[in-house]
Design a protein around this motif. Structure first.
Motif, PDB file in Angstrom:
ATOM      1  N   HIS A 162       9.351   8.155   0.215  1.00 19.54           N
ATOM      2  CA  HIS A 162       9.530   6.885   0.771  1.00 19.54           C
ATOM      3  C   HIS A 162       9.798   6.906   2.253  1.00 19.54           C
ATOM      4  CE1 HIS A 162      13.812   8.614  -0.187  1.00 19.54           C
ATOM      5  NE2 HIS A 162      14.050   8.202   0.814  1.00 19.54           N
ATOM      6  N   GLU A 163      10.148   7.940   2.787  1.00 16.44           N
ATOM      7  CA  GLU A 163      10.406   8.076   4.263  1.00 16.44           C
ATOM      8  C   GLU A 163       9.059   7.949   5.168  1.00 16.44           C
ATOM      9  OE1 GLU A 163      11.887  10.277   2.425  1.00 16.44           O
ATOM     10  OE2 GLU A 163      14.038  10.570   3.104  1.00 16.44           O
ATOM     11  N   ARG A 164       8.194   8.914   4.363  1.00 16.42           N
ATOM     12  CA  ARG A 164       6.747   8.944   4.994  1.00 16.42           C
ATOM     13  C   ARG A 164       6.231   7.653   4.863  1.00 16.42           C
ATOM     14  NH1 ARG A 164       2.226   8.793   2.507  1.00 16.42           N
ATOM     15  NH2 ARG A 164       0.408   9.957   3.482  1.00 16.42           N
TER      16      ARG A 164
ATOM     17  N   ARG B 261       0.798  -1.101   0.080  1.00 15.35           N
ATOM     18  CA  ARG B 261       0.003   0.021  -0.016  1.00 15.35           C
ATOM     19  C   ARG B 261       0.875   1.137   0.037  1.00 15.35           C
ATOM     20  NH1 ARG B 261      -2.980   0.687   5.072  1.00 15.35           N
ATOM     21  NH2 ARG B 261      -3.298  -1.748   4.842  1.00 15.35           N
ATOM     22  N   TYR B 262       2.080   1.155   0.567  1.00 12.23           N
ATOM     23  CA  TYR B 262       2.967   2.244   0.786  1.00 12.23           C
ATOM     24  C   TYR B 262       4.209   2.177  -0.299  1.00 12.23           C
ATOM     25  CZ  TYR B 262       0.126   3.857   4.535  1.00 12.23           C
ATOM     26  OH  TYR B 262      -1.035   4.086   5.545  1.00 12.23           O
ATOM     27  N   HIS B 263       4.151   1.426  -1.363  1.00 12.68           N
ATOM     28  CA  HIS B 263       4.923   1.369  -2.172  1.00 12.68           C
ATOM     29  C   HIS B 263       6.531   0.941  -1.796  1.00 12.68           C
ATOM     30  CE1 HIS B 263       2.311   3.911  -4.545  1.00 12.68           C
ATOM     31  NE2 HIS B 263       2.519   4.969  -3.332  1.00 12.68           N
TER      32      HIS B 263
ATOM     33  N   LYS C 215      13.170  10.830  10.628  1.00 13.59           N
ATOM     34  CA  LYS C 215      12.412  11.696  11.192  1.00 13.59           C
ATOM     35  C   LYS C 215      12.221  13.128  10.521  1.00 13.59           C
ATOM     36  CE  LYS C 215      11.745  15.106  14.928  1.00 13.59           C
ATOM     37  NZ  LYS C 215      12.234  16.279  14.773  1.00 13.59           N
ATOM     38  N   GLU C 216      13.324  13.846  10.100  1.00 16.39           N
ATOM     39  CA  GLU C 216      13.126  15.037   9.649  1.00 16.39           C
ATOM     40  C   GLU C 216      12.298  15.180   8.429  1.00 16.39           C
ATOM     41  OE1 GLU C 216      14.186  17.747  10.979  1.00 16.39           O
ATOM     42  OE2 GLU C 216      14.864  16.718  12.851  1.00 16.39           O
ATOM     43  N   ALA C 217      12.194  14.036   7.509  1.00 18.44           N
ATOM     44  CA  ALA C 217      11.621  13.898   6.477  1.00 18.44           C
ATOM     45  C   ALA C 217      10.167  13.796   6.572  1.00 18.44           C
ATOM     46  CB  ALA C 217      12.006  12.716   5.292  1.00 18.44           C
ATOM     47  N   VAL C 218       9.416  13.347   7.656  1.00 20.25           N
ATOM     48  CA  VAL C 218       8.307  13.036   7.977  1.00 20.25           C
ATOM     49  C   VAL C 218       7.620  14.185   8.913  1.00 20.25           C
ATOM     50  CG1 VAL C 218       6.749  11.144   8.171  1.00 20.25           C
ATOM     51  CG2 VAL C 218       8.975  10.647   7.480  1.00 20.25           C
TER      52      VAL C 218
END
Length: 179
Positions: free
Chosen positions: A31-33, A5-7, A116-119
């Motif tokens: 991708h991080e999210r 579902r999240y690739h 963490k920084e990317a989400v």
């Protein structure tokens, strides 16, 4: 199911663990999210499964997840006779170590600071600053508490108190940290 579902893709199975990749084989900008949301959804499904297992008197399943963002060596690795599509490198090793540290910290998910920084769509708790073999500087590790707007006030207050105590600890103010 959560990974798809999240690739994400499952790259390999080792013992009772798996290696999932979220930016391969195709570039995926979020991708991080997606890795973090996949992990949160997986644990939510596991909790529902365990609720049924508890009612049936069966043992509960547990999971620990380590997520890290890094440049890695990716592709078909091995020999002509035996190879696998996988990722290797320092970033993969750190993700594996984060998964293992979850047992020590009593967490289900631990992530590195780049992830963490990317989400920003997630409420985070700073868990610790760790030294990892092979790295010169300390690594900050975080626990996702849930999606923004879904984390209750008591959990947020507990996070804030923990992080305040941790900051005192980092500064060597042990009495203040204990208080």
């Amino acid at each position: 199911e959560c990974q798809e579902r999240y690739h994400g893709i499952t790259s390999s199975f080792t013992g009772d663990g798996t290696l999932a990749l979220f930016n391969a084989p195709k570039d995926h900008p979020e991708h991080e999210r997606d890795a973090c949301f996949s992990a949160l959804d997986l644990l939510e499904s596991l909790r529902a499964c365990n609720e049924l297992r508890r009612k049936e008197g069966k043992f509960e399943f547990r999971a620990r997840i380590g997520i890290n963002t890094a440049d890695v060596l990716l592709g078909n690795l091995g020999t002509r006779e035996r190879f696998a599509y996988t990722a290797i490198g320092d970033g993969v090793n750190l993700a594996s170590r984060l998964e293992g540290l979850g047992k020590y910290y009593g967490t289900e998910i631990l992530v590195g600071s780049e992830t963490k920084e990317a989400v920003p769509e997630i409420e985070w708790r700073l868990v610790d600053r760790i030294s990892v073999v092979g790295r010169r500087q300390a690594t900050l590790i975080f626990e996702p508490l849930g999606r923004n707007g879904e984390v209750d006030e008591q959990t947020q207050r507990g996070r804030d108190q923990y992080e305040e105590a941790l900051e005192h600890y980092f500064e060597g103010e042990l009495d203040n940290a204990l208080a």
